[in-house]
Structure formats: C-alpha cells, structure tokens
Design a protein around this motif. Structure first.
Motif, short mmCIF file in Angstrom:
data_model
loop_
_atom_site.label_atom_id
_atom_site.label_comp_id
_atom_site.label_asym_id
_atom_site.label_seq_id
_atom_site.Cartn_x
_atom_site.Cartn_y
_atom_site.Cartn_z
N SER A 233 2.54 5.62 2.37
CA SER A 233 1.04 6.36 2.53
C SER A 233 1.19 7.79 1.99
CB SER A 233 0.80 6.12 4.12
OG SER A 233 0.69 4.96 4.49
N VAL A 251 -4.18 7.64 4.02
CA VAL A 251 -4.09 6.35 3.55
C VAL A 251 -3.28 5.71 4.74
CG1 VAL A 251 -2.93 5.05 1.85
CG2 VAL A 251 -3.91 7.20 1.23
N GLN A 262 -2.32 -3.88 2.40
CA GLN A 262 -2.76 -3.38 1.54
C GLN A 262 -3.01 -1.92 1.68
OE1 GLN A 262 -6.26 -4.49 -0.57
NE2 GLN A 262 -7.11 -5.32 1.30
N PRO A 263 -3.05 -0.69 0.80
CA PRO A 263 -3.72 0.65 1.06
C PRO A 263 -4.89 0.76 1.14
CG PRO A 263 -1.85 0.38 -0.81
CD PRO A 263 -2.36 -1.18 -0.56
N ALA A 264 -5.22 1.45 2.33
CA ALA A 264 -6.67 1.94 2.27
C ALA A 264 -7.06 3.39 2.28
CB ALA A 264 -7.30 1.24 3.59
N PRO A 293 -5.37 1.90 -3.83
CA PRO A 293 -6.19 1.54 -3.09
C PRO A 293 -7.38 0.88 -3.45
CG PRO A 293 -5.72 4.05 -2.14
CD PRO A 293 -5.23 3.71 -3.69
N TRP A 296 -11.75 1.60 0.02
CA TRP A 296 -12.19 3.07 0.19
C TRP A 296 -13.12 3.14 1.06
CZ3 TRP A 296 -9.50 6.56 -2.83
CH2 TRP A 296 -8.86 5.84 -4.18
#
Length: 299
Positions: A233, A251, A262-264, A293, A296
């Motif tokens: 992150s 993140v 998954q990255p947010a 990401p 968002w």
C-alpha cells in the motif's frame, strides 16, 4: 536513553525552542516537550490543540526553532503557508517526523519550505529507533529514508519463514534496545509480540540498507494480496502523493471476485482531479498495471 540520542541527532541546544501541540502523555509530546528540553535546557511552546494557521503564527511569534509530528501536520502546515501566500517556515533545528508513513515527496516539499524535516522510525513500545538530523545528514537520508539506526538499538528483518534477511531485502522488522517496553498488561499480548531474546515484533515492513539506513515500506496488515502477488500500500500511496492534485491518500485492500484482493485508493484531492488523471499519472510514472487502483473513492 531515547532523549539523549534524540538530542545528539538533532543537535538540540539550550537556546532552541520546541513547538508541541501533541498531548504530553503521548510518546511524541513526552519526548519533544519534556524529556529533550530537560536534557538540554531548551524551552517549549505548548498548545492544547492543533490548528495549522495558529501553528504558523506561533512558530514565527515565539521564535520556534524545532517541532515534530506526523504527516498530517506537515501537510496542513504547507497548506496554511500557501493560504497566506508565504513560501517559507524556517525551523533552524529541523522537524523530526514520524508516527505514520511520511511520503518522500511531502518531506521534500517541507524541506524546500525551510522546515528541514528528518524522517524517523519508532513506536510507543520502542521510541527513537532510527532518525537523522539536518546538521549531520543529507537531504536524501532525511527525506527518502527513515534515518540511521540509533546507537544502542538493533533492527533485524525477517522473511515469511522467520529467517533473517540480508541488508536491502524487505521483510518484517524486529527491534530491541534500552528504551524498549517490558511488555503489555495482558501477558498473552506480551508473549505474542516479544521473544525470549528481547526482540519486539513491530508489525512494520521495511529494510535496512547496507549503509545502515532504515526504510519502512508498510505494515504487515496493509499488504494487498492480489492473486498471490503481495502489493505494498505504501508504494502506491507514495506514487499518488507526488501528483499535484492529491492532498492526502490512503490505499487499502478491496475485495476482488477472482483475485481475492485489489488496491483501492481513498483520495482527498483538489477540485477537478479525476481517477483517469491519477491512473494515467501512475502509468506514466512506471507503476506496474496490477498496482494501479481500479477502485477509487474521492473523499
């Protein structure tokens, strides 16, 4: 031991004046507002609450030469300067910063404004593990790393199997030193975090470079497991923080129906900034596609 090492890093003198709006019951307030001044004869300006505009005024009015705080304080000090049209907030003896991850870009912006920041790493259980000083260390050391390991402290970095990793290899960081806490009130928590040899498991991820500098890269719990690939992150946050339209960013891991996580990105942005702007910015910066990401949230 921690106040003595801090005074050596920062070169604090009797004629320095510290600004401290953090509670003196917190590690930062206890060290910066009480312990270090007691060791050096310096004085302290105390405030019972944080207000960035008032802080800028206090620093100039009372001749403050040093302060310390987390990333949020640095961000708001810069914003307060911008709001008044000023470009400098000179702190002769620097601004030790820690308590949370400090993006390199933010530290360098503060350096350009005259605050002379120096990133540091530690925790309430073992404060002052690493740090640097404007008078002793380079801009890169102060803003792009978390400084040198303090005298008397030890840091080891371990892999997933618990084995020690060589210099430069990232893993989970353990510390021990004379300022380390004896344990927790709950013996079960003590047994989980402290081993028989006195090492404290920090839960922080990072590495120790061959030159002895420490760089924290994230938290064990903040690693995003995307289909078995571990994403940091912190790496994504630092990349986003370099965008001029981003004020603050966090993140985190978001669910993914196939890959698990998954990255947010949660973004506090300036008016007009969009996810397309930020996604393109990360791609242009060379971030791998899987680290950009797809989720968002603008807050």
């Amino acid at each position: 031991s921690s106040p003595l090492r801090t005074t050596r890093w920062q070169g604090t003198r009797w004629d320095d004046r510290s600004y401290m709006p953090a509670p003196v019951a917190h590690a930062t307030g206890l060290l910066s507002a009480i312990a270090v001044p007691v060791f050096t004869g310096a004085s302290t300006v105390l405030r019972d609450g944080w207000d960035a505009e008032r802080a800028v005024d206090d620093i100039e009015r009372y001749g403050v030469t040093t302060s310390s705080g987390a990333a949020v304080f640095m961000t708001e000090l810069l914003a307060a300067l911008d709001a008044t049209g000023r470009t400098e907030l000179v702190l002769r003896s620097g601004y030790p910063c820690g308590g949370s991850t400090i993006p390199t870009e933010l530290a360098q912006r503060c350096d350009d404004a005259g605050m002379l920041p120096s990133r540091a790493w530690g925790m309430t259980e073992c404060p002052g593990v690493s740090g640097s000083a404007p008078r002793l260390h380079s801009r890169h050391n102060r803003t792009a790393t978390d400084g040198l390991i303090a005298p008397g402290c030890e840091v080891r970095v371990t892999g997933a199997d618990g084995s020690d990793l060589p210099p430069g290899e990232p893993g989970e960081m353990w510390v021990r030193g004379p300022q380390r806490a004896l344990g927790y009130l709950d013996p079960a928590h003590t047994a989980e975090a402290f081993d028989a040899d006195g090492w404290f498991r920090t839960g922080d991820m990072g590495f120790v470079a061959p030159d002895g500098t420490v760089t924290m890269t994230g938290r064990v719990k903040e690693i995003i497991n995307r289909g078995g690939e571990k994403l940091s992150s912190r790496e994504i946050e630092d990349a986003l923080a370099a965008h001029p339209g981003v004020v603050e960013v966090a993140v985190v891991a978001a669910p993914h129906p196939r890959l698990g996580e998954q990255p947010a990105a949660f973004v506090l942005g300036k008016p007009g900034v969009t996810e397309a702007d930020l996604g393109g910015f990360l791609a242009d910066a060379g971030l791998a596609p899987q680290k950009i990401p797809r989720v968002w949230r603008f807050v």
